[in-house]
Design a protein around this motif. Structure first.
Motif, PDB file in Angstrom:
ATOM      1  N   THR A  70      -6.422  11.150  -3.602  1.00  0.00           N
ATOM      2  CA  THR A  70      -5.103  10.603  -3.297  1.00  0.00           C
ATOM      3  C   THR A  70      -4.130  11.717  -2.924  1.00  0.00           C
ATOM      4  O   THR A  70      -3.331  11.555  -1.994  1.00  0.00           O
ATOM      5  N   SER A  79      -0.548   6.645   3.766  1.00  0.00           N
ATOM      6  CA  SER A  79      -0.027   5.824   2.670  1.00  0.00           C
ATOM      7  C   SER A  79      -1.131   5.462   1.686  1.00  0.00           C
ATOM      8  O   SER A  79      -2.315   5.552   1.980  1.00  0.00           O
ATOM      9  N   LYS A  80      -0.705   5.011   0.518  1.00  0.00           N
ATOM     10  CA  LYS A  80      -1.636   4.563  -0.514  1.00  0.00           C
ATOM     11  C   LYS A  80      -2.476   3.395  -0.014  1.00  0.00           C
ATOM     12  O   LYS A  80      -3.668   3.309  -0.298  1.00  0.00           O
ATOM     13  N   ALA A  81      -1.860   2.498   0.760  1.00  0.00           N
ATOM     14  CA  ALA A  81      -2.593   1.346   1.297  1.00  0.00           C
ATOM     15  C   ALA A  81      -3.732   1.802   2.210  1.00  0.00           C
ATOM     16  O   ALA A  81      -4.805   1.197   2.227  1.00  0.00           O
ATOM     17  N   ASP A  82      -3.515   2.881   2.959  1.00  0.00           N
ATOM     18  CA  ASP A  82      -4.548   3.385   3.862  1.00  0.00           C
ATOM     19  C   ASP A  82      -5.773   3.895   3.109  1.00  0.00           C
ATOM     20  O   ASP A  82      -6.891   3.742   3.567  1.00  0.00           O
ATOM     21  N   VAL A  84      -6.891   2.789   0.261  1.00  0.00           N
ATOM     22  CA  VAL A  84      -7.611   1.605  -0.217  1.00  0.00           C
ATOM     23  C   VAL A  84      -8.446   1.020   0.915  1.00  0.00           C
ATOM     24  O   VAL A  84      -9.621   0.691   0.733  1.00  0.00           O
ATOM     25  N   LYS A  85      -7.876   0.929   2.117  1.00  0.00           N
ATOM     26  CA  LYS A  85      -8.618   0.403   3.282  1.00  0.00           C
ATOM     27  C   LYS A  85      -9.812   1.288   3.606  1.00  0.00           C
ATOM     28  O   LYS A  85     -10.896   0.798   3.897  1.00  0.00           O
TER      29      LYS A  85
END
Length: 137
Positions: A70, A79-82, A84-85
């Motif tokens: 991270t 981003s954090k969402a990226d 996860v994807k």
């Protein structure tokens, strides 16, 4: 002198003596040791080598070499969402990663084995490659 990443042979050391993983020497980065309490780890804490990069903390677990992905991911401006994807798109990573939630903010995120983090960094972290020298040489 750069000593390189040392993975000491456990057979030559008494149990619990010395870290298995050490950062590479770098004149541009001040790497320090830290120890963060967490209930997410059976040890009760995570001992790390750490240094700041672009407002993020780059960390390596001293005992097992896991890398806080991270920190690298966010230092790249993602981003954090990226993250996860990216991980969800590679299901073979799921059994290898460790997610730390709750507790000290610095250690929260996705941790992965050294070899996996190195492979991913070679693919996506070119812009900060020189700043990853303490981790990967």
């Amino acid at each position: 002198m750069t000593t390189g990443m040392l993975q000491e042979n456990a057979a030559n050391l008494p149990p619990g003596v010395g870290p298995k993983f050490r950062p590479y020497a770098s004149s541009n980065h001040h790497v320090t040791k830290g120890r963060y309490i967490t209930s997410n780890d059976p040890r009760g804490y995570i001992p790390v080598y750490e240094y700041p990069l672009n407002g993020q903390w780059i960390m390596m677990d001293i005992d097992d070499g896991y890398i806080l992905w991270t920190g690298i991911w966010k230092a790249l401006g993602n981003s954090k969402a990226d993250i996860v994807k990216m991980i969800d798109s590679q299901p073979d990573l799921a059994p290898l990663i460790r997610r730390v939630r709750g507790g000290y903010l610095k250690i929260q995120g996705t941790w992965m084995p050294y070899e996996v983090a190195l492979r991913l960094a070679r693919r996506v972290a070119w812009p900060i490659r020189e700043d990853l020298v303490p981790l990967f040489g």
